[in-house]
Design a protein around this motif. Structure first.
Motif, PDB file in Angstrom:
ATOM      1  N   LEU A  44      51.300  32.953  33.579  1.00 16.06           N
ATOM      2  CA  LEU A  44      51.425  33.320  32.177  1.00 16.06           C
ATOM      3  C   LEU A  44      51.477  32.069  31.317  1.00 16.06           C
ATOM      4  N   ASP A  45      50.930  32.157  30.114  1.00 12.01           N
ATOM      5  CA  ASP A  45      51.054  31.043  29.186  1.00 12.01           C
ATOM      6  C   ASP A  45      52.373  31.163  28.432  1.00 12.01           C
ATOM      7  N   LYS A  46      52.600  30.260  27.502  1.00  9.06           N
ATOM      8  CA  LYS A  46      53.867  30.231  26.762  1.00  9.06           C
ATOM      9  C   LYS A  46      54.050  31.457  25.868  1.00  9.06           C
ATOM     10  N   VAL A  51      47.017  34.364  32.196  1.00  6.04           N
ATOM     11  CA  VAL A  51      45.845  33.485  32.147  1.00  6.04           C
ATOM     12  C   VAL A  51      45.128  33.432  33.492  1.00  6.04           C
ATOM     13  N   GLN A  52      45.819  33.805  34.562  1.00  5.25           N
ATOM     14  CA  GLN A  52      45.178  33.837  35.875  1.00  5.25           C
ATOM     15  C   GLN A  52      45.949  34.754  36.812  1.00  5.25           C
ATOM     16  N   LEU A  67      49.448  24.691  35.903  1.00 12.70           N
ATOM     17  CA  LEU A  67      50.768  24.756  35.266  1.00 12.70           C
ATOM     18  C   LEU A  67      51.018  23.545  34.369  1.00 12.70           C
ATOM     19  N   GLU A  68      50.627  22.365  34.830  1.00 17.46           N
ATOM     20  CA  GLU A  68      50.773  21.156  34.006  1.00 17.46           C
ATOM     21  C   GLU A  68      49.975  21.303  32.710  1.00 17.46           C
ATOM     22  N   GLN A  69      48.756  21.822  32.837  1.00 20.66           N
ATOM     23  CA  GLN A  69      47.899  22.033  31.661  1.00 20.66           C
ATOM     24  C   GLN A  69      48.548  23.018  30.701  1.00 20.66           C
ATOM     25  N   LEU A  70      49.038  24.124  31.215  1.00 19.37           N
ATOM     26  CA  LEU A  70      49.648  25.147  30.361  1.00 19.37           C
ATOM     27  C   LEU A  70      50.936  24.647  29.707  1.00 19.37           C
TER      28      LEU A  70
END
Length: 75
Positions: A44-46, A51-52, A67-70
């Motif tokens: 999940l995004d913030k 998202v996946q 996860l780092e990207q999000l």
């Protein structure tokens, strides 16, 4: 039916890098497109948007990258 103490013990031994949920009545599974295969992971995004969806064991290197990207994205 899974015995709760067995599930808790396995989670503790495995030191899983994610939250584990025992969905006794299936309500959580129904809320996430009727999960039928485990493990199934939802990223999940913030904002709480999926998202996946990952079926089976995740590729943890790719997962950590995602996860780092999000986490770097603004809320």
């Amino acid at each position: 039916r899974a015995r709760l103490w067995e599930a808790d013990a396995q989670v503790e031994r495995s030191a899983l890098p994610f939250t584990f949920v025992l969905d006794r009545d299936g309500n959580i599974a129904r809320g996430f497109e009727g999960v039928r295969l485990t493990p199934t992971s939802y990223i999940l995004d913030k904002r709480g948007q999926i998202v996946q969806k990952i079926l089976g064991e995740p590729d943890f290197d790719k997962l950590h990258g995602l996860l780092e990207q999000l986490l770097a994205e603004p809320a």
